[in-house]
Design a protein around this motif. Sequence first.
Motif, mmCIF file in Angstrom:
data_model
loop_
_atom_site.group_PDB
_atom_site.id
_atom_site.type_symbol
_atom_site.label_atom_id
_atom_site.label_comp_id
_atom_site.label_asym_id
_atom_site.label_seq_id
_atom_site.Cartn_x
_atom_site.Cartn_y
_atom_site.Cartn_z
ATOM 1 N N GLY A 78 -22.334 96.486 33.355
ATOM 2 C CA GLY A 78 -23.449 97.345 33.996
ATOM 3 C C GLY A 78 -23.183 98.713 33.385
ATOM 4 O O GLY A 78 -21.892 99.311 32.904
ATOM 5 N N PHE A 79 -24.216 99.646 33.507
ATOM 6 C CA PHE A 79 -24.107 101.175 33.113
ATOM 7 C C PHE A 79 -24.947 102.129 33.928
ATOM 8 O O PHE A 79 -25.975 101.460 34.581
ATOM 9 C CB PHE A 79 -24.200 101.487 31.529
ATOM 10 C CG PHE A 79 -25.399 101.138 31.218
ATOM 11 C CD1 PHE A 79 -26.436 102.228 31.210
ATOM 12 C CD2 PHE A 79 -25.937 99.963 30.853
ATOM 13 C CE1 PHE A 79 -27.569 102.071 30.356
ATOM 14 C CE2 PHE A 79 -27.199 99.636 30.437
ATOM 15 C CZ PHE A 79 -28.131 100.532 30.170
ATOM 16 N N ALA A 80 -24.556 103.450 33.861
ATOM 17 C CA ALA A 80 -25.470 104.405 34.454
ATOM 18 C C ALA A 80 -25.419 105.571 33.870
ATOM 19 O O ALA A 80 -24.217 105.924 33.215
ATOM 20 C CB ALA A 80 -25.106 104.741 35.871
ATOM 21 N N ALA A 81 -26.606 106.309 33.586
ATOM 22 C CA ALA A 81 -26.556 107.379 32.662
ATOM 23 C C ALA A 81 -27.535 108.437 33.561
ATOM 24 O O ALA A 81 -28.491 107.980 34.049
ATOM 25 C CB ALA A 81 -27.425 107.344 31.320
ATOM 26 N N SER A 82 -26.937 109.639 33.510
ATOM 27 C CA SER A 82 -27.855 110.842 34.244
ATOM 28 C C SER A 82 -27.342 112.077 33.556
ATOM 29 O O SER A 82 -26.508 112.374 32.650
ATOM 30 C CB SER A 82 -27.190 110.889 35.701
ATOM 31 O OG SER A 82 -25.811 111.036 35.957
ATOM 32 N N GLY A 83 -28.351 113.230 33.890
ATOM 33 C CA GLY A 83 -28.076 114.350 33.575
ATOM 34 C C GLY A 83 -28.832 115.539 34.271
ATOM 35 O O GLY A 83 -29.793 115.071 35.101
ATOM 36 N N PRO A 84 -28.820 116.612 34.017
ATOM 37 C CA PRO A 84 -29.673 117.616 34.758
ATOM 38 C C PRO A 84 -31.080 117.243 34.568
ATOM 39 O O PRO A 84 -31.495 116.892 33.279
ATOM 40 C CB PRO A 84 -29.114 118.831 34.083
ATOM 41 C CG PRO A 84 -27.863 118.709 33.556
ATOM 42 C CD PRO A 84 -27.974 117.270 33.232
ATOM 43 N N ALA A 85 -31.694 117.407 35.514
ATOM 44 C CA ALA A 85 -33.173 117.144 35.460
ATOM 45 C C ALA A 85 -33.992 118.011 34.300
ATOM 46 O O ALA A 85 -33.755 119.330 34.378
ATOM 47 C CB ALA A 85 -33.863 117.278 36.939
ATOM 48 N N ASP A 86 -34.705 117.275 33.588
ATOM 49 C CA ASP A 86 -35.311 118.163 32.345
ATOM 50 C C ASP A 86 -36.867 117.490 32.433
ATOM 51 O O ASP A 86 -37.391 117.043 33.459
ATOM 52 C CB ASP A 86 -34.655 117.713 30.933
ATOM 53 C CG ASP A 86 -34.811 116.341 30.689
ATOM 54 O OD1 ASP A 86 -35.540 115.344 31.317
ATOM 55 O OD2 ASP A 86 -33.905 115.816 29.831
ATOM 56 N N ALA A 87 -37.553 117.812 31.173
ATOM 57 C CA ALA A 87 -39.075 117.491 31.318
ATOM 58 C C ALA A 87 -39.419 116.187 31.507
ATOM 59 O O ALA A 87 -40.343 115.727 32.039
ATOM 60 C CB ALA A 87 -39.568 118.043 30.004
ATOM 61 N N GLU A 88 -38.554 115.259 31.341
ATOM 62 C CA GLU A 88 -38.539 113.731 31.373
ATOM 63 C C GLU A 88 -38.425 113.211 32.745
ATOM 64 O O GLU A 88 -38.991 112.518 32.904
ATOM 65 C CB GLU A 88 -37.555 113.154 30.582
ATOM 66 C CG GLU A 88 -37.650 113.036 28.998
ATOM 67 C CD GLU A 88 -39.019 112.622 28.557
ATOM 68 O OE1 GLU A 88 -39.348 111.458 29.064
ATOM 69 O OE2 GLU A 88 -39.445 113.129 27.871
#
Length: 201
Positions: A78-88
Amino acid sequence: MALGYVRPARPEDAGEIARIQLATWKVAYRRILPRHVLDNLDEAWLTRRWAAAVQEPPSGAHRVLVAVEQAEQSYLVGFAASGPADAEALAPNEPAEALGGDVVAVTDLLVEPRWGRRGHGSRLLAASVDLWREDGFGRAVAWAFDGDAATRKFLGSAGWEPDGAGRALDVDDMLVPQLRLHVTLPAAGEPAAPAQAAPAD
């Protein structure tokens, strides 16, 4: 006895991440997305996308983590991806400043179905929360398909709640509704607490 752990993704993981994404989507979303869309997803394109995400993240706060099951052999599961909230991360017509600078957005959190119910999703989420706190985030958001009961239940069990925002993705001329979930990140050693939704207009 099988053991599981989470680690940062490596460039050589990109192909397995893409394979897991495809395999999981074809099972989890088979009643949500059009079959021909799932059948035509390009694994090579996804592999390149994940290789870029791992090797050239937009910032140090953009992270890809992988879950590993270790028995006689080790398997990426499995995997998880995240980052600072942007327009998406925004809802339609939501102003850019609506989420604030201390919000992190989960873009992917998937465990291949055959490895489900073994704690991998919980380990991915817990490891992500620890890193989000280190990066100074105070709240997290994630979009989920309205018909994806499994993801909604999993995040709900960890304290995530709908924040009132919704949208519909146009998937080959089919509108697929999503809702946004959020949670206030706990201080170190504290469990996650449900975020307070903004009052409806």
